[in-house]
Design a protein around this motif. Structure first.
Motif, PDB file in Angstrom:
ATOM      1  N   LEU A 286       0.825  -1.201   0.000  1.00 61.58           N
ATOM      2  CA  LEU A 286       0.000   0.000   0.000  1.00 61.58           C
ATOM      3  C   LEU A 286       0.861   1.253   0.000  1.00 61.58           C
ATOM      4  N   LEU A 287       1.937   1.233   0.777  1.00 58.50           N
ATOM      5  CA  LEU A 287       2.831   2.395   0.837  1.00 58.50           C
ATOM      6  C   LEU A 287       3.509   2.643  -0.507  1.00 58.50           C
ATOM      7  N   VAL A 288       4.004   1.582  -1.127  1.00 61.61           N
ATOM      8  CA  VAL A 288       4.657   1.736  -2.440  1.00 61.61           C
ATOM      9  C   VAL A 288       3.653   2.226  -3.475  1.00 61.61           C
ATOM     10  N   ALA A 289       2.414   1.703  -3.419  1.00 65.43           N
ATOM     11  CA  ALA A 289       1.379   2.135  -4.365  1.00 65.43           C
ATOM     12  C   ALA A 289       1.091   3.624  -4.219  1.00 65.43           C
ATOM     13  N   ALA A 290       0.902   4.080  -2.983  1.00 67.31           N
ATOM     14  CA  ALA A 290       0.606   5.495  -2.745  1.00 67.31           C
ATOM     15  C   ALA A 290       1.784   6.376  -3.143  1.00 67.31           C
ATOM     16  N   LEU A 291       3.005   5.918  -2.855  1.00 69.75           N
ATOM     17  CA  LEU A 291       4.195   6.688  -3.211  1.00 69.75           C
ATOM     18  C   LEU A 291       4.339   6.807  -4.723  1.00 69.75           C
ATOM     19  N   ALA A 292       4.111   5.703  -5.442  1.00 71.84           N
ATOM     20  CA  ALA A 292       4.232   5.734  -6.904  1.00 71.84           C
ATOM     21  C   ALA A 292       3.197   6.667  -7.522  1.00 71.84           C
ATOM     22  N   MET A 293       1.944   6.594  -7.053  1.00 72.54           N
ATOM     23  CA  MET A 293       0.907   7.460  -7.601  1.00 72.54           C
ATOM     24  C   MET A 293       1.188   8.924  -7.293  1.00 72.54           C
ATOM     25  N   ALA A 294       1.629   9.215  -6.059  1.00 78.41           N
ATOM     26  CA  ALA A 294       1.922  10.599  -5.683  1.00 78.41           C
ATOM     27  C   ALA A 294       3.105  11.140  -6.481  1.00 78.41           C
ATOM     28  N   ALA A 295       4.154  10.323  -6.650  1.00 82.60           N
ATOM     29  CA  ALA A 295       5.325  10.771  -7.408  1.00 82.60           C
ATOM     30  C   ALA A 295       4.961  11.017  -8.872  1.00 82.60           C
ATOM     31  N   ALA A 296       4.178  10.133  -9.447  1.00 81.65           N
ATOM     32  CA  ALA A 296       3.785  10.288 -10.846  1.00 81.65           C
ATOM     33  C   ALA A 296       2.996  11.575 -11.053  1.00 81.65           C
ATOM     34  N   LEU A 297       2.051  11.839 -10.175  1.00 78.00           N
ATOM     35  CA  LEU A 297       1.225  13.043 -10.341  1.00 78.00           C
ATOM     36  C   LEU A 297       2.003  14.309 -10.013  1.00 78.00           C
TER      37      LEU A 297
END
Length: 400
Positions: A286-297
Motif C-alpha cells: 500500500l505504501l509503495v502504491a501510494a508513493l508511486a501514484m503521488a510521485a507520478a502526479l
C-alpha cells in the motif's frame, strides 16, 4: 468438482475468468458500446455513461450486505448469484426502450458487481484461506487486469455482428453458461486448517489479534479514507486521461499511444508483487502504491517531459493498490472479520469511484486542466500522508 475445488490454482483461475467477464461487461462497457447505444437510441451520451456510475453506486450500497452474507454463509452463495444478476441486468439493458429501464438494468448490474467483483471475491477467498489468501488475492487481480484486453475487442466484434443489444445478450449467455458454473469451484467451507501462511502473514495475524476498539476504529477510518482516495484518483485520471495528456502537449495519436502503456504496466507491477509480496507485510504494498501514484502526479503537475514515465509509474502504483485493497484489511483485522470489513470498506470506495469522474469533469470545465492536475497531485499527496500514518500504526502494533 469437489477434488478440484481444493486446488487453489484451479479455484483462482475459475474466479479469475469470472472477473474478466464481470469487469468487461460493467466497468469497461462504455469504452466500446456507449457510442453504439447513443447512435441507436438517441439518448444523451452523458446519460449512457452515467449508467456505469449508477452501477458502481449500487455496488457500494449492497457491499456491506454482501460482506455480512459471506461472513455467515461463505462466498459461494454471493458469487454464484453474481452471474445470474449480471445476465438479468444485461437482459434488461438489451430490451430497454427508454432510459428508465436502461438505468434499472444498471441497478441490477451494480448489484451483480457488489456480489461478485473484487471486493466480494477477496472476502470469499479470505473466508476460505484465512491469512494465506494473500497469494490467491494477488493472482486474482492479474486476471482482472486482462478484462479490457479480452472484452474490448470481443465487444467490438460482437457489436459489429449483433449490435449493442445483441452484445448484451451474448454477455448474458456467457455469464449463465460459463461464469455461473465456475463460481462453484469455490469451496463451501474454510480451508484455513490446511493453510501455510507466510512469515508476513504470521506478523499480520499477530497484529490483527484482539485489537483495541479505539485502535481498530482508527485503522478502519484511515484505510477507508485511503481506499476511497485511491479509487477516486484513479477513476478521474483514467476517465480524463486524454484531456489531461493534451494539456501537456500530447496530440491525439500520442495520447492514445501513451494510454496503451497503462494496462501492461499495471499487470507487470502486479506480477512483481505476486512474486515477492509474500516476504513482507502487505501495508508495504500500500505504501509503495501510494508513493508511486503521488510521485507520478507530482511529476505530471511539474510539467516535466516525462509523460511515458508518468503513465507507467502511475499505472504500476494503481495496479498494486488493488492487491493492497484486498490484503491489507485481511492482515489488519484478521480472517474472521474480513468479509464484513471488506463490505464496509467497499461502500465509500465504490461511491467515490462512481462520483469522481463527474467531479473531475466539473473542475476541467469550470477551471482548467491545470487545476485538475494540481488537484489530483494534492489528493495523491494527502493519500500518501494517510498511508504513512497507517503504516506507522501497523508497525507499532506489530512490535507491541
Amino acid at each position: 468438482m469437489p477434488v478440484l475445488a481444493r486446488n487453489r490454482h484451479a479455484v483462482v483461475a475459475a474466479l479469475g475468468v469470472t472477473q474478466i467477464f464481470g469487469w468487461g461487461c460493467s466497468y469497461y462497457f462504455p469504452a466500446v458500446l456507449a457510442e453504439p447505444v447513443v447512435r441507436d437510441t438517441g439518448w444523451p451520451f452523458e446519460a449512457v455513461i452515467a449508467g456505469v456510475s449508477t452501477g458502481l453506486m449500487t455496488a457500494g450500497l449492497v457491499s456491506p450486505l454482501v460482506g455480512r452474507l459471506i461472513a455467515r454463509r461463505g462466498g459461494r452463495p454471493a458469487l454464484a448469484a453474481s452471474p445470474i444478476l449480471f445476465a438479468a441486468g444485461l437482459g434488461v439493458l438489451a430490451s430497454s426502450p427508454n432510459l428508465l429501464l436502461f438505468f434499472a438494468g444498471w441497478i441490477v448490474i451494480g448489484t451483480a458487481m457488489g456480489a461478485g467483483l473484487y471486493d466480494a471475491a477477496f472476502a470469499a477467498l479470505g473466508r476460505v484461506y484465512g491469512h494465506s489468501a494473500r497469494g490467491p488475492i494477488a493472482t486474482l487481480t492479474l486476471f482482472g487486469g486482462f478484462a479490457s484486453t479480452v472484452c474490448w475487442p470481443l465487444s467490438a466484434y460482437l457489436e459489429s455482428h449483433l449490435g449493442w443489444r445483441g452484445t448484451c445478450l451474448a454477455y448474458a449467455a456467457i455469464h449463465l453458461c460459463l461464469c455461473f458454473p465456475l463460481q462453484f469451484m469455490l469451496p463451501v467451507t474454510a480451508a484455513t486448517e490446511n493453510a501455510e501462511p507466510s512469515a508476513a502473514d504470521v506478523v499480520g495475524a499477530r497484529a490483527a489479534a484482539s485489537p483495541e476498539p479505539r485502535a481498530g476504529r482508527l485503522a478502519f477510518v484511515l484505510l477507508a479514507a485511503v481506499m476511497t482516495l485511491t479509487a477516486a484518483i484513479g477513476s478521474i485520471f483514467l476517465a480524463h486521461l486524454m484531456v489531461l495528456l493534451a494539456a501537456r502537449g500530447a496530440d491525439p495519436a500520442q495520447a492514445v499511444a501513451l494510454g496503451t502503456l497503462f494496462g501492461p504496466a499495471q499487470v507487470l507491477a502486479r506480477v512483481v508483487e505476486r512474486l515477492f509480496g509474500a516476504h513482507y507485510h502487505p501495508v508495504w504494498t500500500l505504501l509503495v502504491a501510494a508513493l508511486a501514484m503521488a510521485a507520478a502526479l507530482a511529476l505530471f503537475a511539474a510539467g516535466l517531459p516525462l509523460l511515458a514515465f508518468v503513465i507507467v509509474l502511475f499505472a504500476a502504483g494503481f495496479g498494486i493498490s488493488w492487491i493492497a485493497r484486498g490484503t491489507v484489511p485481511l492482515a489488519l483485522f484478521g480472517a474472521q472479520r474480513y468479509p464484513v470489513i471488506m463490505g464496509r470498506l467497499a461502500l465509500p470506495s465504490l461511491i467515490g469511484q462512481a462520483l469522481a469522474p463527474t467531479l473531475g469533469a466539473v473542475v476541467l470545465t469550470r477551471a482548467s486542466a491545470e487545476a485538475a492536475i494540481a488537484a489530483l497531485a494534492a489528493a495523491a499527496a494527502l493519500n500518501l500522508v494517510l498511508v504513512a500514518v497507517l503504516f506507522a500504526w501497523t508497525r507499532a502494533r506489530a512490535r507491541s
